[in-house]
Write a protein that holds these residues in place. Structure first.
Motif, PDB file in Angstrom:
ATOM      1  N   ASP A 245       0.834  -1.143   0.010  1.00  0.00           N
ATOM      2  CA  ASP A 245       0.027   0.065  -0.039  1.00  0.00           C
ATOM      3  C   ASP A 245       1.086   1.083   0.089  1.00  0.00           C
ATOM      4  O   ASP A 245       1.869   1.180   0.657  1.00  0.00           O
ATOM      5  CB  ASP A 245      -0.859  -0.015   1.220  1.00  0.00           C
ATOM      6  CG  ASP A 245      -1.731  -1.176   1.436  1.00  0.00           C
ATOM      7  OD1 ASP A 245      -2.351  -1.390   0.289  1.00  0.00           O
ATOM      8  OD2 ASP A 245      -2.042  -1.600   2.247  1.00  0.00           O
TER       9      ASP A 245
ATOM     10  N   ARG B 140      -3.169   0.655  -3.800  1.00  0.00           N
ATOM     11  CA  ARG B 140      -2.818  -0.896  -3.499  1.00  0.00           C
ATOM     12  C   ARG B 140      -1.806  -1.312  -4.816  1.00  0.00           C
ATOM     13  O   ARG B 140      -2.583  -1.242  -5.822  1.00  0.00           O
ATOM     14  CB  ARG B 140      -3.840  -1.560  -3.065  1.00  0.00           C
ATOM     15  CG  ARG B 140      -3.417  -3.080  -2.924  1.00  0.00           C
ATOM     16  CD  ARG B 140      -4.338  -3.640  -1.888  1.00  0.00           C
ATOM     17  NE  ARG B 140      -4.392  -3.129  -0.644  1.00  0.00           N
ATOM     18  CZ  ARG B 140      -5.037  -3.419   0.467  1.00  0.00           C
ATOM     19  NH1 ARG B 140      -5.919  -4.384   0.427  1.00  0.00           N
ATOM     20  NH2 ARG B 140      -5.038  -2.831   1.619  1.00  0.00           N
TER      21      ARG B 140
ATOM     22  N   ASP C 201      -7.319   2.243  -3.460  1.00  0.00           N
ATOM     23  CA  ASP C 201      -7.805   1.405  -2.143  1.00  0.00           C
ATOM     24  C   ASP C 201      -9.259   1.708  -1.823  1.00  0.00           C
ATOM     25  O   ASP C 201      -9.830   0.631  -1.439  1.00  0.00           O
ATOM     26  CB  ASP C 201      -6.660   1.751  -1.036  1.00  0.00           C
ATOM     27  CG  ASP C 201      -6.568   0.980  -0.090  1.00  0.00           C
ATOM     28  OD1 ASP C 201      -6.923  -0.343  -0.289  1.00  0.00           O
ATOM     29  OD2 ASP C 201      -6.395   1.065   1.017  1.00  0.00           O
TER      30      ASP C 201
END
Length: 146
Positions: free
Chosen positions: A16, A84, A107
């Motif tokens: 991330d 991500r 994300d």
């Protein structure tokens, strides 16, 4: 066109990131070069998760270097957006070259905004010449079915 909320493979490795001000260009979105940095971060994190470290590369006098990138920018990302970045080994000839895939999703929404494929070739670290992939690379960088 439907929005892809799924990974392109089952259970890829991912990291991330949050888009930083330094990733933004004059068009007020993530600069093309920043995506290459995201890819490199994900690739190294995956490599280390597979048990290969920079110390391993040095001990084997071998490294994987980029030969080719194929990139599709599907939508823009903006400052402070959480992303991500997924990666996986798509193919490996067990001799010299392998292909690694990347997929980046927002994300918060799951929307895919970026896809890429990178071909790596194995070199001798001390002289930069192509070489046969060490057994450790062939084993760690094998294709996983999911």
């Amino acid at each position: 066109m439907a929005v892809n909320h799924q990974w392109d493979v089952i259970a890829p490795f991912h990291i991330d990131v949050t888009v930083a001000a330094s990733d933004i260009d004059r068009l007020d979105h993530v600069n093309n070069a920043a995506y290459l940095r995201f890819m490199e971060r994900a690739a190294w994190a995956h490599t280390e998760a597979l048990g290969l470290t920079w110390e391993t590369y040095r001990a084997l006098d071998a490294a994987c270097v980029v030969r080719r990138h194929e990139i599709d920018y599907l939508a823009a990302a903006h400052i402070d957006q959480p992303l991500r970045i997924a990666t996986w080994i798509e193919s490996n000839d067990q001799r010299l070259a392998m292909w690694r895939r990347f997929q980046i999703r927002r994300d918060l929404t799951g929307a895919t905004i970026f896809r890429a494929a990178t071909q790596y070739v194995t070199i001798t670290l001390s002289n930069g010449r192509p070489r046969r992939m060490p057994r450790e690379f062939a084993e760690a960088y094998r294709v996983h079915d999911g």
